[in-house]
Design a protein around this motif. Structure first.
Motif, PDB file in Angstrom:
ATOM      1  N   UNK A   1       0.815  -1.222   0.000  1.00  0.00           N
ATOM      2  CA  UNK A   1       0.000   0.000   0.000  1.00  0.00           C
ATOM      3  C   UNK A   1       0.850   1.273   0.000  1.00  0.00           C
ATOM      4  N   UNK A   2       1.812   1.426   0.916  1.00  0.00           N
ATOM      5  CA  UNK A   2       2.581   2.689   0.889  1.00  0.00           C
ATOM      6  C   UNK A   2       3.393   2.872  -0.380  1.00  0.00           C
ATOM      7  N   UNK A   3       3.973   1.766  -0.902  1.00  0.00           N
ATOM      8  CA  UNK A   3       4.755   1.890  -2.136  1.00  0.00           C
ATOM      9  C   UNK A   3       3.838   2.266  -3.294  1.00  0.00           C
ATOM     10  N   UNK A   4       2.698   1.616  -3.367  1.00  0.00           N
ATOM     11  CA  UNK A   4       1.738   1.924  -4.425  1.00  0.00           C
ATOM     12  C   UNK A   4       1.281   3.373  -4.338  1.00  0.00           C
ATOM     13  N   UNK A   5       0.950   3.829  -3.153  1.00  0.00           N
ATOM     14  CA  UNK A   5       0.431   5.184  -2.981  1.00  0.00           C
ATOM     15  C   UNK A   5       1.465   6.224  -3.402  1.00  0.00           C
ATOM     16  N   UNK A   6       2.703   6.056  -2.940  1.00  0.00           N
ATOM     17  CA  UNK A   6       3.755   7.024  -3.281  1.00  0.00           C
ATOM     18  C   UNK A   6       4.016   7.041  -4.783  1.00  0.00           C
ATOM     19  N   UNK A   7       4.097   5.866  -5.387  1.00  0.00           N
ATOM     20  CA  UNK A   7       4.403   5.806  -6.812  1.00  0.00           C
ATOM     21  C   UNK A   7       3.251   6.345  -7.661  1.00  0.00           C
TER      22      UNK A   7
ATOM     23  N   UNK B   1       1.107  10.485 -11.067  1.00  0.00           N
ATOM     24  CA  UNK B   1      -0.008  11.387 -11.318  1.00  0.00           C
ATOM     25  C   UNK B   1       0.442  12.828 -11.447  1.00  0.00           C
ATOM     26  N   UNK B   2       1.327  13.261 -10.549  1.00  0.00           N
ATOM     27  CA  UNK B   2       1.849  14.627 -10.641  1.00  0.00           C
ATOM     28  C   UNK B   2       2.671  14.820 -11.916  1.00  0.00           C
ATOM     29  N   UNK B   3       3.387  13.788 -12.324  1.00  0.00           N
ATOM     30  CA  UNK B   3       4.154  13.875 -13.572  1.00  0.00           C
ATOM     31  C   UNK B   3       3.224  14.060 -14.758  1.00  0.00           C
ATOM     32  N   UNK B   4       2.139  13.285 -14.788  1.00  0.00           N
ATOM     33  CA  UNK B   4       1.173  13.426 -15.871  1.00  0.00           C
ATOM     34  C   UNK B   4       0.514  14.785 -15.869  1.00  0.00           C
ATOM     35  N   UNK B   5       0.206  15.301 -14.674  1.00  0.00           N
ATOM     36  CA  UNK B   5      -0.380  16.629 -14.597  1.00  0.00           C
ATOM     37  C   UNK B   5       0.566  17.687 -15.135  1.00  0.00           C
ATOM     38  N   UNK B   6       1.847  17.594 -14.791  1.00  0.00           N
ATOM     39  CA  UNK B   6       2.835  18.547 -15.287  1.00  0.00           C
ATOM     40  C   UNK B   6       2.981  18.444 -16.804  1.00  0.00           C
TER      41      UNK B   6
ATOM     42  N   UNK C   1      -2.758   8.699 -12.871  1.00  0.00           N
ATOM     43  CA  UNK C   1      -3.077   7.946 -11.653  1.00  0.00           C
ATOM     44  C   UNK C   1      -3.745   6.630 -12.014  1.00  0.00           C
ATOM     45  N   UNK C   2      -4.719   6.679 -12.907  1.00  0.00           N
ATOM     46  CA  UNK C   2      -5.431   5.444 -13.293  1.00  0.00           C
ATOM     47  C   UNK C   2      -4.484   4.443 -13.937  1.00  0.00           C
TER      48      UNK C   2
ATOM     49  N   UNK D   1      -5.656   8.186  -3.945  1.00  0.00           N
ATOM     50  CA  UNK D   1      -4.577   8.673  -4.790  1.00  0.00           C
ATOM     51  C   UNK D   1      -5.053   9.789  -5.718  1.00  0.00           C
ATOM     52  N   UNK D   2      -6.259   9.621  -6.283  1.00  0.00           N
ATOM     53  CA  UNK D   2      -6.812  10.645  -7.167  1.00  0.00           C
ATOM     54  C   UNK D   2      -7.024  11.961  -6.415  1.00  0.00           C
TER      55      UNK D   2
END
Length: 816
Positions: free
Chosen positions: A311-317, A322-327, A347-348, A375-376
């Protein structure tokens, strides 16, 4: 003793099992180190050591004694050896990075096979011993192979005459430090293998440990740099950025890359980093041992060995992707909706891919909808927090009581990109390094008039906040400055930009002027330094506060580094006007007096004088270091250097760089300086005169319209050209007017100024006129040319008649 014998036997068996790895490692180092050095030495000798001798062939032409030649040759060969095997040089770092991954994976690959796990764990051997055997085996095979080949490299070096004492310390130090960072990366790869149950997933995990956290830090710095419009220069991507610290030190790979930039002789400056690296190796080793001990045997074949780590690894990644895609989508369109779209899609996709890797099952794409939703939400909120500055970064304004001093960098006031600093090498030659002007300003300017500073900053901040959305959501970098589009007059160096001051469609033209970039740096009482930058700010809107600041001694001493120049360091004074450079001689006493006079004149210069006057010419104070550097670069004396530059009109071209103007303006009000120059037969204001001009060529192309193909559609042709030539015989037919009549030349020059002087004073406030954008080239007696611009003064009907037939009314659309 029994435990030692058992460990020794296990280690031998492990090395036998991985004979392929031992052989491969040895051969790779063999061809890279001793063979690579032999090739490098042969290549250097064949090219006469050009690459190691300041790009000059090293040949014994009989001009130096044989003993001195041999000594220099030995020095060059030693340099070749160290370039191949010294710490931070050669192929060794790359080979050790690859070895850490390959050896780390192969050491514990059995953990990903159920049959092998059952076999190894059924042996009557404690897990600690088994782990120690595998772990130490990987380090030994790499360290020994690397060390033996360094010894072979030493033999090759000695065969070429390089003494052992000249390279032994560097080679030993290189081996020790390279192995330190190898072990750091190796331990990280082992941890990745412990946390996964599949070899491919383990390799991916090692890649995440190597690159993901530095990537996140880099991404966050990019968000700050992109969305915080008052960021001062490169605050988020330089060495003082907290995110940049993370880029360099949050993974073993980036730590190694940072360490490679150090030099062995300077390691004393990096003791804290070295201490942390040394301490990290046993810490990571113990962590991997602990993971090995608690790792369930049935984890073999699964993607992740520990369910709680998923869970923590998935959430961080997922949030990071997601932020990379937004940028990415923000850069494409500069719109909030597209940024959110990119964040959601990333994110999806990343969540689904990670779920597939975790479960090896496409049906598990949405097995954790709650984490997907979380995450979203987090990703979108983070994106919006930067876009709309929920942190209050751009609106920051400190309280006066919390500020000790402040510096104010008004970009157009200095128009200089750097200050040269000279360092003498061991051979006596000088090297030069530029320091940006803002570094000098922030270190030397201590403004105590905080009321005026904060008045300027508050107005600048308010204007920046008003235009923040327009700037951020511009279609591209050029459009982000749509409120302050500009055109450069005649391609001049420096800020001779012509601004269209903040006009929107339908609005009346504002009278605001003197647009510039203002950077403030506060020195706070808590010891922090805080900087903000405000772009496209009209000085006219804060003229009272600016006048008070400019008139202060603190501001000028922190802005004009010439005021701190020691007279004893100046060996010569050079005056430039109308493309002509004149030396005041090499009398140091005269140079000292002129410098002191100039310092007094510059200190007394007021805003009102700058608004009313243009410089007559430019003056340069040549220091001993600068003179030595110029002679060194031009292999001649200073006078020859100056004469050579006459035809180029560019001190910058051979002085220090094309981007650096080392001249200072001489205004008509600088009576002390002018008087001393006249005593040396240098007469400011008498060289830019019609009597010394043979012809004037005016470029009227800026007032002509371009069509879609980039051509000038209304450039007269055919019968129109002949008609224009009859109407205006000075028209050449190519978009230029040429005048040779002395009366016309005088009429033109009364309304013109030298461009290099005009660009030194952006506060000059000429009257409005219709010749803006038109540049001229004056051809002086002797062939020198001077680029000029129209100032707006003395634009008489007689002058405008010289442009008969030219649509100069279009030039009025260009404003300074």
């Amino acid at each position: 003793m029994i435990y030692g014998n058992l460990f020794s036997k296990l280690l031998k068996e492990d090395l036998k099992r991985r004979t392929w790895a031992v052989a491969l490692t040895f051969l790779v180092f063999f061809f890279s180190l001793p063979i690579g050095l032999a090739l490098a030495l042969e290549g250097a000798e064949n090219t006469n050591y050009v690459s190691f001798n300041n790009e000059r062939p090293f040949i014994n032409d009989g001009t130096i004694p044989e003993a001195q030649f041999r000594e220099k040759l030995l020095s060059l060969r030693t340099e070749v050896v160290l370039s191949q095997a010294g710490f931070g040089n050669g192929l060794a770092p790359f080979l050790l990075i690859v070895a850490a991954l390959v050896i780390g994976v192969s050491s514990f690959s059995y953990l990903h096979n159920k049959q092998k796990v059952d076999f190894y764990h059924s042996l009557p051997v404690k897990r600690e011993a088994l782990f120690g055997c595998q772990f130490m085996g990987g380090i030994l095979m790499t360290g020994v192979a690397y060390g033996i080949n360094l010894l072979l490299l030493t033999v090759v070096a000695m065969a070429y005459g390089v003494p052992l004492g000249a390279i032994a310390g560097s080679l030993a130090g290189g081996w020790a430090f390279n192995m330190l960072y190898f072990m750091l990366m190796y331990a990280t790869v082992v941890i990745a293998m412990m946390m996964t149950g599949n070899m491919v997933v383990g390799i991916l995990a090692a890649g995440v440990f190597f690159f993901f956290l530095p990537g996140i830090m880099f991404l966050l710095s990019a968000y700050c740099q992109m969305f915080f419009v008052t960021t001062a220069r490169y605050m988020w991507t330089n060495e003082h950025s907290p995110f940049w610290w993370g880029v360099k030190y949050l993974s073993p790979f980036s730590i190694y890359m940072e360490a490679l930039s150090w030099k062995l002789k300077d390691l004393g400056k990096h003791v804290p980093e070295l201490f942390c690296s040394v301490a990290a190796v046993p810490a990571l080793t113990l962590l991997s041992l602990w993971l090995y001990r608690i790792r369930p045997s049935e984890a073999a074949g699964r993607a992740m060995a520990f369910r709680r780590s998923k869970a923590p690894i998935r959430l961080i990644m997922v949030i990071g992707f997601g932020l990379s895609g937004g940028m990415f989508f923000w850069i494409l369109q500069n719109r909030v909706q597209w940024g959110i779209f990119g964040a959601v899609v990333s994110v999806l996709l990343s969540h689904c891919i990670i779920e597939i890797i975790y479960h090896f099952d496409f049906k598990k794409l949405f097995a954790n909808k709650l984490q997907l939703g979380l995450s979203l939400v987090i990703t979108i909120l983070l994106f919006l927090s930067f876009r709309f500055d929920w942190y209050g970064y751009d609106s920051y304004l400190p309280k006066k009581e919390s500020v000790v001093f402040a510096s104010l960098d008004v970009e157009q006031d200095h128009q200089r990109r750097g200050r040269p600093e000279f360092t003498e090498n061991e051979d006596g030659a000088l090297t030069m390094k530029y320091k940006p002007m803002y570094v000098y300003i922030e270190n030397n300017m201590k403004l105590s008039d905080l009321d005026s500073v904060l008045a300027i900053v508050e107005e600048s901040r308010d204007r920046t906040l008003e235009g923040r959305d327009r700037r951020l959501e511009g279609r591209n970098a050029q459009k982000s400055y749509a409120a302050a589009s500009y055109t450069t007059i005649g391609g001049a160096d420096g800020p001779t930009a012509v601004f269209l001051a903040g006009k929107q469609e339908g609005e009346q033209e504002t009278e605001e002027k003197f647009f510039t970039t203002i950077t403030v740096c506060y020195e706070l009482k808590d010891g922090r330094k805080v900087s903000r930058e405000y772009q496209n700010i009209p000085i006219s809107s804060v003229m009272d506060a600016y006048r008070a600041i400019y008139g202060s001694q603190e501001y000028k001493e922190g802005l004009y580094d010439i005021l701190g120049q020691a007279p004893s360091e100046v060996c010569q004074v050079v005056y430039s006007e109308a493309g002509q450079m004149m030396s005041a001689g090499e009398d140091r006493e005269i140079s000292k007096r002129i410098l002191e006079a100039y310092q007094s004149d510059l200190m007394e210069l007021s805003v009102e004088e700058r608004m009313a006057e243009l410089p007559l010419g430019r003056i340069s104070f040549v220091t001993d270091a600068a003179a030595k550097y110029m002679r060194q670069k031009n292999a001649g004396d200073l006078e020859e250097h100056l004469r050579w530059n006459y035809s180029y009109q560019s001190w910058e071209e051979l002085n220090f760089s094309q981007n650096y103007d080392y001249f200072w303006p001489v205004y008509p009000s600088f009576t002390r300086t002018i008087a001393l120059l006249k005593q040396q037969d240098i007469l400011p204001g008498t060289y830019f005169v019609p009597d010394k001009v043979d012809s004037v060529v005016l470029n009227v192309l800026p007032v002509l319209q371009r069509d879609d193909s980039g051509s000038y559609s209304d450039l007269p042709k055919g019968e129109g050209l002949e008609a224009l030539k009859k109407l205006n015989p000075n028209y050449r037919g190519d978009g230029f007017l040429e005048f040779r009549d002395q009366k016309d030349i005088k009429t033109l020059m009364d309304a013109m100024a030298q461009e290099d002087c005009y660009s030194l004073n952006y506060l000059y406030d000429p009257p409005e006129h219709s010749l803006k954008g038109i540049t001229g080239s004056l051809v002086l007696s002797g062939g020198r040319t001077v680029t000029c611009v129209f100032t707006g003064e003395h634009v008489t009907p007689e002058l405008l008649k010289l442009f008969e037939g030219i649509p100069i009314e279009k030039a009025g659309d260009l404003t300074r």
